[in-house]
Design an enzyme around this catalytic site. Structure first.
Site, mmCIF file in Angstrom:
data_model
loop_
_atom_site.group_PDB
_atom_site.id
_atom_site.type_symbol
_atom_site.label_atom_id
_atom_site.label_comp_id
_atom_site.label_asym_id
_atom_site.label_seq_id
_atom_site.Cartn_x
_atom_site.Cartn_y
_atom_site.Cartn_z
ATOM 1 N N ARG A 83 -5.517 5.795 -0.835
ATOM 2 C CA ARG A 83 -4.387 4.885 -1.000
ATOM 3 C C ARG A 83 -4.387 4.291 -2.410
ATOM 4 O O ARG A 83 -5.417 4.190 -3.066
ATOM 5 C CB ARG A 83 -4.460 3.697 -0.025
ATOM 6 C CG ARG A 83 -4.533 4.025 1.438
ATOM 7 C CD ARG A 83 -3.177 4.438 2.008
ATOM 8 N NE ARG A 83 -3.254 4.566 3.446
ATOM 9 C CZ ARG A 83 -3.733 5.615 4.104
ATOM 10 N NH1 ARG A 83 -4.194 6.656 3.429
ATOM 11 N NH2 ARG A 83 -3.758 5.648 5.410
ATOM 12 N N HIS B 102 -10.514 4.714 2.446
ATOM 13 C CA HIS B 102 -9.746 3.887 3.386
ATOM 14 C C HIS B 102 -10.158 2.422 3.358
ATOM 15 O O HIS B 102 -10.569 1.844 4.357
ATOM 16 C CB HIS B 102 -9.822 4.450 4.807
ATOM 17 C CG HIS B 102 -8.658 4.040 5.650
ATOM 18 N ND1 HIS B 102 -8.742 3.059 6.586
ATOM 19 C CD2 HIS B 102 -7.383 4.483 5.682
ATOM 20 C CE1 HIS B 102 -7.568 2.899 7.187
ATOM 21 N NE2 HIS B 102 -6.722 3.754 6.643
ATOM 22 N N GLU C 119 0.821 -1.213 0.000
ATOM 23 C CA GLU C 119 0.000 0.000 0.000
ATOM 24 C C GLU C 119 0.851 1.257 0.000
ATOM 25 O O GLU C 119 1.969 1.273 0.518
ATOM 26 C CB GLU C 119 -0.950 0.013 1.190
ATOM 27 C CG GLU C 119 -0.275 0.202 2.528
ATOM 28 C CD GLU C 119 -1.277 0.401 3.645
ATOM 29 O OE1 GLU C 119 -1.820 1.516 3.774
ATOM 30 O OE2 GLU C 119 -1.493 -0.554 4.398
ATOM 31 N N ARG D 228 -2.216 10.980 7.171
ATOM 32 C CA ARG D 228 -2.192 10.324 5.866
ATOM 33 C C ARG D 228 -3.510 10.401 5.111
ATOM 34 O O ARG D 228 -3.549 10.147 3.915
ATOM 35 C CB ARG D 228 -1.792 8.856 6.042
ATOM 36 C CG ARG D 228 -0.353 8.700 6.500
ATOM 37 C CD ARG D 228 -0.009 7.262 6.837
ATOM 38 N NE ARG D 228 -0.051 6.413 5.656
ATOM 39 C CZ ARG D 228 -0.286 5.108 5.707
ATOM 40 N NH1 ARG D 228 -0.527 4.510 6.859
ATOM 41 N NH2 ARG D 228 -0.291 4.405 4.603
#
Length: 112
Positions: free
Chosen positions: A83, A103, A68, A79
């Site tokens: 992703r 997420h 990831e 963050r």
């Protein structure tokens, strides 16, 4: 008398993952994808770490197959939720990459 089992939410089968063109992703995702193919350097210490696919939304593979990477989120603290998850070896030439902006609740396969 047995108590009823709790309802289980069905998971999206990996085969039904939609796709998205790389050019249609946010500029930060495009930049992260370029960093992946270049081998870094990555801005976050966890980038490149093994992604366990615990949600089982991606095709099943052996542990260590997926990695990831954080996609910067300008308004997020830390963050953020975006992703890119890639699978395959070597990491700079992944077999497939997936984008999530929630997420790991959903994924879209990145296509060129």
């Amino acid at each position: 008398m047995l108590s009823p089992l709790p309802a289980v939410q069905a998971k999206q089968p990996a085969a039904s993952i939609s796709s998205v063109q790389l050019a249609a992703l946010p500029p930060e995702a495009q930049a992260t994808e370029r960093l992946i193919r270049a081998g870094g350097p990555f801005p976050y210490a966890k980038d490149g770490s093994v992604f366990g696919n615990r949600e089982q939304l991606l095709p099943r593979k052996a542990r260590g197959y997926y990695r990831e990477y954080t996609v910067k989120s300008p308004q997020a603290h830390g963050r953020g939720a975006r992703r890119i998850v890639c699978g395959g070896e070597p990491p700079t030439r992944p077999e497939s990459c997936y984008y999530t902006d929630d997420h790991y609740a959903s994924f879209r396969r990145i296509v060129q």
